[in-house]
Design a protein around this motif. Structure first.
Motif, PDB file in Angstrom:
ATOM      1  N   LYS A 171      53.294  19.400  47.913  1.00 47.16           N
ATOM      2  CA  LYS A 171      52.355  20.465  47.517  1.00 47.16           C
ATOM      3  C   LYS A 171      51.075  19.874  47.210  1.00 47.16           C
ATOM      4  CE  LYS A 171      55.593  23.712  47.982  1.00 47.16           C
ATOM      5  NZ  LYS A 171      55.249  25.136  48.779  1.00 47.16           N
ATOM      6  N   GLU A 172      50.843  18.672  47.221  1.00 47.09           N
ATOM      7  CA  GLU A 172      49.598  18.166  46.920  1.00 47.09           C
ATOM      8  C   GLU A 172      48.268  18.865  47.104  1.00 47.09           C
ATOM      9  OE1 GLU A 172      50.937  15.879  50.232  1.00 47.09           O
ATOM     10  OE2 GLU A 172      51.779  16.240  48.323  1.00 47.09           O
ATOM     11  N   HIS A 173      48.188  19.240  48.565  1.00 48.67           N
ATOM     12  CA  HIS A 173      47.138  19.760  48.968  1.00 48.67           C
ATOM     13  C   HIS A 173      46.873  21.272  48.171  1.00 48.67           C
ATOM     14  CE1 HIS A 173      46.267  16.710  51.635  1.00 48.67           C
ATOM     15  NE2 HIS A 173      47.455  16.943  52.096  1.00 48.67           N
ATOM     16  N   HIS A 174      48.114  21.995  47.898  1.00 45.99           N
ATOM     17  CA  HIS A 174      48.010  23.253  47.412  1.00 45.99           C
ATOM     18  C   HIS A 174      47.402  23.127  46.206  1.00 45.99           C
ATOM     19  CE1 HIS A 174      49.325  27.107  45.658  1.00 45.99           C
ATOM     20  NE2 HIS A 174      49.884  26.702  44.794  1.00 45.99           N
ATOM     21  N   TRP A 216      45.444  20.729  44.622  1.00 46.18           N
ATOM     22  CA  TRP A 216      44.265  20.477  44.827  1.00 46.18           C
ATOM     23  C   TRP A 216      43.313  21.692  45.075  1.00 46.18           C
ATOM     24  CZ3 TRP A 216      42.055  15.731  43.556  1.00 46.18           C
ATOM     25  CH2 TRP A 216      40.686  15.663  43.801  1.00 46.18           C
ATOM     26  N   ALA A 217      43.769  22.290  46.211  1.00 44.18           N
ATOM     27  CA  ALA A 217      43.051  23.187  46.569  1.00 44.18           C
ATOM     28  C   ALA A 217      42.855  24.354  45.576  1.00 44.18           C
ATOM     29  CB  ALA A 217      43.380  24.020  47.646  1.00 44.18           C
TER      30      ALA A 217
END
Length: 60
Positions: free
Chosen positions: A28-31, A33-34
Motif C-alpha cells: 500500500k506504499e503508493h496509497h 504516499w499519495a
C-alpha cells in the motif's frame, strides 16, 4: 530521474506515520504516499490563501 522537492522529506515522514498507524499493510506504499502528498500540498496551498480565507480540498 526526478529532482527532489523541498516537500519530499515531509511527505515521506507523513506517509510512514500513516502506514504505521494503519498497521503496516503490505503493498500500500503508493496509497500512503499519495495521501501524505495531498495533505502536505493542501497545507502549502492554504498558506498561500489571502488572510482570513481558508482553502479546503474535497476528498475524491
Amino acid at each position: 530521474m526526478q529532482a527532489r522537492t523541498d516537500t519530499d522529506e515531509d511527505v515521506r515522514r507523513l506517509a510512514y506515520f500513516l502506514w504505521e498507524k494503519a498497521g503496516r499493510p503490505n503493498g500500500k506504499e503508493h496509497h500512503f504516499w499519495a495521501e501524505a502528498s495531498r495533505e502536505i500540498e493542501g497545507e502549502l496551498k492554504s498558506k498561500d490563501a489571502p488572510n482570513g480565507v481558508e482553502r479546503r480540498s474535497v476528498a475524491r
